[in-house]
Design an enzyme around this catalytic site. Structure first.
Site: not given
Length: 351
Positions: A202, A280
């Protein structure tokens, strides 16, 4: 034909952080109860404007997360968080939740990592009984701490195999620490039968995903979106069906991609990657699980058949037993075949 209600689509939720799962209203109430001063970004200007494109941006994100964690002062606070996370997941159509927690971050206030883990697992059992969805736990190490601390957590996680802990993760800023140095901890976890589910790909590029596969034995990769930048790596991930826990809201909020349409969800899907959408940290990003599916529909133009396929991917990527998976996959097929004009929408989650 009206689009099907995505909150009625059965799914699993595999990428949700513990304090980051908290409702905004709960954060404010607990802060007021315990005399914790919240910055405007967590009270009146919520959700906060974030970026982790540089070290300063990540520091601000981590500071807000740490403040949110600090409002958890009592056992009842922890039980409330887990119960509400399960309630919100159920409202979003989730039937199986794997919530990720680093016990080290709560040890001082809750009498050590073992006592805190016991509390979380007991809260998870109560939440599952009260909501009807399974709540499992992934114990995660912190990249910013010494790898020896990760080994301690891996041994802790191994003690709870079959008792609610299903995996071992590695989180925090991918740019910190050396991922390969955490290999011994992951070896302990894998040898105990736990799924290896580290974050990678990421904030850093595809090389971090490769390291997670080669050095940590990852069966799932948290985020992993930048796998798209390396065709050979992408083919490897697709061929091995290593699931990517893609969190579109996180990717944009943290500055990995500038716009929602820039997240390579469609490209990963069309390449054959197994994808499990996740929220998340809803507390900081302002959206929960169903909104990630809504983004897939509205921004990336996924059809209902493709959205059902994403839900199937989340089921197959989970640690759920075969009989649970079979039921969920059947229910996903039923969602596609249902007459959506008569289906009652699930209640919306309360922030």
């Amino acid at each position: 034909m009206a689009p099907r209600d995505l909150r009625l689509l059965p799914k699993t939720h595999l990428h949700l952080h513990f304090s980051g799962s908290m409702r905004h209203l709960t954060l404010v109430e607990l802060a007021d109860t315990h005399g914790v001063r919240l910055p405007d970004a967590l009270r009146t200007d919520w959700p906060p404007e974030l970026s982790a494109a540089d070290e300063r941006g990540w520091f601000r994100f981590q500071r807000l997360y740490d403040i949110a964690r600090s409002v958890l002062r009592t056992e009842d606070d922890v039980r409330r968080l887990v119960r509400e996370a399960a309630e919100d997941d159920k409202a979003d159509g989730s039937r199986w939740l794997e919530i990720q927690v680093d016990p080290s971050g709560y040890a001082n206030r809750f009498h050590g990592i073992t006592a805190f883990t016991d509390l979380v697992l007991d809260a998870a059992r109560d939440a599952a009984a009260g909501t009807g969805i399974a709540v499992q736990v992934i114990i995660a190490a912190n990249r910013t701490r010494h790898p020896l601390d990760a080994r301690t957590l891996a041994r802790l996680a191994a003690q709870y195999v079959g008792r609610g802990v299903v995996g071992f993760g590695l989180s925090n800023d991918e740019r910190r620490g050396t991922t390969s140095e955490f290999a011994p901890a992951f070896r302990i976890a894998r040898n105990a039968g736990l799924l290896a589910a580290p974050h990678g790909g990421e904030l850093c590029g595809p090389a971090t995903v490769r390291t997670c596969l080669d050095e940590l034995g990852a069966g799932r990769v948290g985020h992993g979106v930048r796998t798209i930048e390396d065709p050979d790596l992408l083919k490897r991930v697709v061929d091995a069906q290593v699931a990517l826990e893609v969190c579109p809201a996180s990717n944009v909020s943290l500055g990995v991609y500038r716009r929602p349409e820039d997240v390579p969800l469609r490209q990963l899907y069309e390449a054959g990657a197994r994808i499990a959408l996740g929220a998340d940290d809803p507390l900081l990003f302002g959206s929960r699980l169903a909104e990630q599916y809504e983004t897939a529909r509205a921004v990336h133009h996924f059809t209902d058949e493709e959205l059902a396929d994403l839900a199937r991917g989340s089921v197959l990527a989970s640690t759920a037993p075969d009989e649970v998976r079979k039921t969920l996959l059947t229910d996903i097929d039923d969602w596609l075949g249902a007459d959506q004009t008569t289906a009652a929408p699930a209640p919306a989650a309360t922030y």
